[in-house]
Design an enzyme around this catalytic site. Structure first.
Site, mmCIF file in Angstrom:
data_model
loop_
_atom_site.group_PDB
_atom_site.id
_atom_site.type_symbol
_atom_site.label_atom_id
_atom_site.label_comp_id
_atom_site.label_asym_id
_atom_site.label_seq_id
_atom_site.Cartn_x
_atom_site.Cartn_y
_atom_site.Cartn_z
ATOM 1 N N LYS A 6 -13.385 1.638 -13.310
ATOM 2 C CA LYS A 6 -13.808 0.309 -12.846
ATOM 3 C C LYS A 6 -14.431 -0.498 -13.994
ATOM 4 O O LYS A 6 -14.326 -1.724 -14.017
ATOM 5 C CB LYS A 6 -14.773 0.446 -11.672
ATOM 6 C CG LYS A 6 -14.117 1.019 -10.408
ATOM 7 C CD LYS A 6 -12.995 0.137 -9.891
ATOM 8 C CE LYS A 6 -12.477 0.577 -8.532
ATOM 9 N NZ LYS A 6 -11.440 -0.314 -7.994
ATOM 10 N N ASN A 28 -6.081 -4.627 -5.838
ATOM 11 C CA ASN A 28 -7.209 -4.058 -5.091
ATOM 12 C C ASN A 28 -7.085 -2.565 -4.809
ATOM 13 O O ASN A 28 -8.071 -1.898 -4.520
ATOM 14 C CB ASN A 28 -7.324 -4.857 -3.780
ATOM 15 C CG ASN A 28 -8.245 -4.241 -2.779
ATOM 16 O OD1 ASN A 28 -9.460 -4.294 -2.939
ATOM 17 N ND2 ASN A 28 -7.684 -3.626 -1.731
ATOM 18 N N ASP A 42 0.861 -1.183 0.000
ATOM 19 C CA ASP A 42 0.000 0.000 0.000
ATOM 20 C C ASP A 42 0.899 1.236 0.000
ATOM 21 O O ASP A 42 2.048 1.187 0.420
ATOM 22 C CB ASP A 42 -0.900 0.029 1.244
ATOM 23 C CG ASP A 42 -2.155 0.877 1.044
ATOM 24 O OD1 ASP A 42 -3.254 0.291 0.977
ATOM 25 O OD2 ASP A 42 -2.043 2.115 0.946
ATOM 26 N N TYR A 68 -14.059 7.478 -11.758
ATOM 27 C CA TYR A 68 -14.038 6.245 -10.951
ATOM 28 C C TYR A 68 -14.809 5.141 -11.663
ATOM 29 O O TYR A 68 -14.317 4.024 -11.835
ATOM 30 C CB TYR A 68 -14.642 6.522 -9.571
ATOM 31 C CG TYR A 68 -14.674 5.309 -8.664
ATOM 32 C CD1 TYR A 68 -13.525 4.895 -7.992
ATOM 33 C CD2 TYR A 68 -15.842 4.565 -8.476
ATOM 34 C CE1 TYR A 68 -13.545 3.773 -7.162
ATOM 35 C CE2 TYR A 68 -15.869 3.451 -7.649
ATOM 36 C CZ TYR A 68 -14.719 3.067 -6.993
ATOM 37 O OH TYR A 68 -14.739 1.954 -6.178
ATOM 38 N N THR A 107 -15.630 0.869 4.670
ATOM 39 C CA THR A 107 -14.162 0.820 4.723
ATOM 40 C C THR A 107 -13.682 2.264 4.913
ATOM 41 O O THR A 107 -14.494 3.203 4.861
ATOM 42 C CB THR A 107 -13.573 0.299 3.384
ATOM 43 O OG1 THR A 107 -13.843 1.292 2.364
ATOM 44 C CG2 THR A 107 -14.147 -1.030 2.951
ATOM 45 N N ASP A 121 3.970 2.977 -4.079
ATOM 46 C CA ASP A 121 2.899 3.300 -5.016
ATOM 47 C C ASP A 121 2.674 2.072 -5.912
ATOM 48 O O ASP A 121 3.559 1.694 -6.690
ATOM 49 C CB ASP A 121 3.307 4.526 -5.854
ATOM 50 C CG ASP A 121 2.160 5.027 -6.731
ATOM 51 O OD1 ASP A 121 1.290 4.212 -7.099
ATOM 52 O OD2 ASP A 121 2.155 6.236 -7.050
HETATM 53 N N1 LIG Z 1 -15.800 0.590 -0.120
HETATM 54 C C1 LIG Z 1 -16.628 0.454 -1.127
HETATM 55 O O1 LIG Z 1 -17.834 0.736 -0.997
HETATM 56 C C2 LIG Z 1 -16.122 -0.054 -2.454
HETATM 57 C C3 LIG Z 1 -17.077 -0.365 -3.426
HETATM 58 C C4 LIG Z 1 -16.641 -0.837 -4.642
HETATM 59 C C5 LIG Z 1 -15.296 -0.987 -4.899
HETATM 60 N N2 LIG Z 1 -14.388 -0.659 -3.938
HETATM 61 C C6 LIG Z 1 -12.982 -0.829 -4.275
HETATM 62 O O2 LIG Z 1 -12.364 -1.652 -3.313
HETATM 63 C C7 LIG Z 1 -10.964 -1.401 -3.317
HETATM 64 C C8 LIG Z 1 -10.508 -1.268 -1.886
HETATM 65 O O3 LIG Z 1 -11.087 -0.111 -1.328
HETATM 66 P P1 LIG Z 1 -11.626 -0.045 0.173
HETATM 67 O O4 LIG Z 1 -13.074 0.156 0.092
HETATM 68 O O5 LIG Z 1 -11.074 -1.159 0.965
HETATM 69 O O6 LIG Z 1 -11.045 1.357 0.654
HETATM 70 P P2 LIG Z 1 -9.626 1.749 1.252
HETATM 71 O O7 LIG Z 1 -9.481 3.192 0.990
HETATM 72 O O8 LIG Z 1 -9.522 1.245 2.636
HETATM 73 O O9 LIG Z 1 -8.603 0.888 0.394
HETATM 74 C C9 LIG Z 1 -7.949 1.355 -0.750
HETATM 75 C C10 LIG Z 1 -6.466 1.276 -0.460
HETATM 76 O O10 LIG Z 1 -5.750 1.562 -1.654
HETATM 77 C C11 LIG Z 1 -4.625 2.304 -1.276
HETATM 78 N N3 LIG Z 1 -4.068 3.034 -2.412
HETATM 79 C C12 LIG Z 1 -4.603 4.089 -3.067
HETATM 80 N N4 LIG Z 1 -3.762 4.503 -4.027
HETATM 81 C C13 LIG Z 1 -2.688 3.676 -3.974
HETATM 82 C C14 LIG Z 1 -1.491 3.580 -4.709
HETATM 83 N N5 LIG Z 1 -1.207 4.426 -5.719
HETATM 84 N N6 LIG Z 1 -0.604 2.626 -4.385
HETATM 85 C C15 LIG Z 1 -0.876 1.777 -3.355
HETATM 86 N N7 LIG Z 1 -1.983 1.810 -2.630
HETATM 87 C C16 LIG Z 1 -2.879 2.746 -2.947
HETATM 88 C C17 LIG Z 1 -5.105 3.223 -0.185
HETATM 89 O O11 LIG Z 1 -4.040 3.735 0.573
HETATM 90 C C18 LIG Z 1 -6.036 2.310 0.593
HETATM 91 O O12 LIG Z 1 -5.386 1.657 1.657
HETATM 92 C C19 LIG Z 1 -10.760 -0.145 -4.159
HETATM 93 O O13 LIG Z 1 -10.292 -0.512 -5.436
HETATM 94 C C20 LIG Z 1 -12.154 0.430 -4.250
HETATM 95 O O14 LIG Z 1 -12.323 1.198 -5.403
HETATM 96 C C21 LIG Z 1 -14.780 -0.198 -2.717
#
Ligand SMILES: NC(=O)c1ccc[n+]([C@@H]2O[C@H](COP(=O)([O-])OP(=O)(O)OC[C@H]3O[C@@H](n4cnc5c(N)ncnc54)[C@H](O)[C@@H]3O)[C@@H](O)[C@H]2O)c1
Length: 260
Positions: free
Chosen positions: A157, A89, A37, A153, A188, A62
């Site tokens: 996706k 992810n 991360d 976004y 989250t 990154d």
């Molecule tokens: N939470 C929701 O409702 C939801 C719904 C659909 C999809 N998602 C997807 O699920 C995935 C995980 O998200 P989440 O909900 O656990 O939220 P989250 O913000 O906890 O997790 C996303 C993680 O990605 C990391 N990140 C962002 N840019 C980065 C980079 N350049 N390099 C490395 N790490 C990076 C962030 O630091 C974070 O820890 C994401 O792809 C998000 O789009 C989430």
């Protein structure tokens, strides 16, 4: 023996939320996990896995740059000697509201992290994955239809859905599966402001009101789907994106008779 015993999994975006839940679940199933991360929370996730008796290595980088991902792959090979599973992810929303004046740079930053990042991860992991390898990308219901996220976004996706389908096909004959999950509204760090705000206003019952289960989801519920797709239990599931959304994406908007 767990279902992931002897396997090594790379999980990006694992500082919290869905990535952390997946890391903990796969490690419980016997996997050695490399949690990556851009945030230092990846170290905390690795510590949680170790505290629970599992094997974990954290990489703070990154995950949407060639060098960043190459570093993760190198660490996985150095510490655990193999790569069997990739959960691509990491993602950002780029803001929660749809905006018609999004600047090009802001649009491309969302594309870079959400779409290019998974592609780099797939490309860099593949040379080290053999027969039985499994890749799971985190897409979103926002990539299936409009109405669940801002424009860049959602477009990014939708790109992830295509990435899953096209790479699965490009891997014909290699015995490596590529699938995705499309979460609905999940609690989250990404969605915390929305959940916190609803709770502060006493409107928690409105969260997830558009899906038949009438609630938001938890990260662990997505992790279960990711683990299934990454496991041998899904040995004939390939090129699919599984919506895990309480049936949000299964329905059409419906106007009740009383409001006509
Ligand atoms: N939470 C929701 O409702 C939801 C719904 C659909 C999809 N998602 C997807 O699920 C995935 C995980 O998200 P989440 O909900 O656990 O939220 P989250 O913000 O906890 O997790 C996303 C993680 O990605 C990391 N990140 C962002 N840019 C980065 C980079 N350049 N390099 C490395 N790490 C990076 C962030 O630091 C974070 O820890 C994401 O792809 C998000 O789009 C989430």
């Amino acid at each position: 023996m767990g279902q992931f015993t002897g396997k090594t999994a790379i999980i990006t975006g694992a500082a919290g939320g869905i990535g952390r839940a997946t890391a903990l679940l796969m490690a419980r199933g016997g996997a050695s996990v490399v949690v990556a991360d851009v945030q230092a929370g990846a170290e905390e996730t690795a510590a949680m896995v170790r505290d629970a008796g599992g094997r974990a290595e954290a990489v703070v980088t990154d995950c949407a740059t060639d060098a960043g991902v190459q570093g993760i792959v190198a660490r996985a090979l150095e510490v655990f000697g193999a790569i069997d599973i990739l959960h691509a992810n990491a993602g950002i929303t780029g803001g929660l509201m749809p905006k018609l004046d999004t600047a090009s740079a802001d649009f491309m930053e969302v594309m870079r992290i959400n779409l290019l990042g998974p592609w780099i991860a797939i490309r860099e992991c593949l040379p080290h994955m053999g027969q039985g390898g499994a890749i799971v990308c985190t897409a979103s219901v926002a990539g299936l239809r409009a109405g669940a996220g801002p424009i860049p976004y959602s477009a990014s996706k939708a790109g992830v859905v295509s990435l899953v389908q096209t790479t699965a096909m490009a891997l014909t004959g290699r015995g490596i599966r590529v699938n995705g999950v499309a979460p609905g509204l999940i609690e989250t760090p990404m969605t915390a402001p929305l959940f916190d705000d609803a709770r502060a206003r006493g409107r928690e019952d409105r969260i997830g009101q558009l899906n038949p289960l009438r609630r938001g989801g938890q990260a662990e519920e997505i992790a279960e789907a990711v683990a299934f797709l990454a496991s041998d239990a899904a040995s004939y599931v390939n090129g699919q994106v599984l919506a895990v959304d309480g049936a949000l994406s299964a329905q059409l908007p419906f106007t009740p008779k009383w409001s006509l």
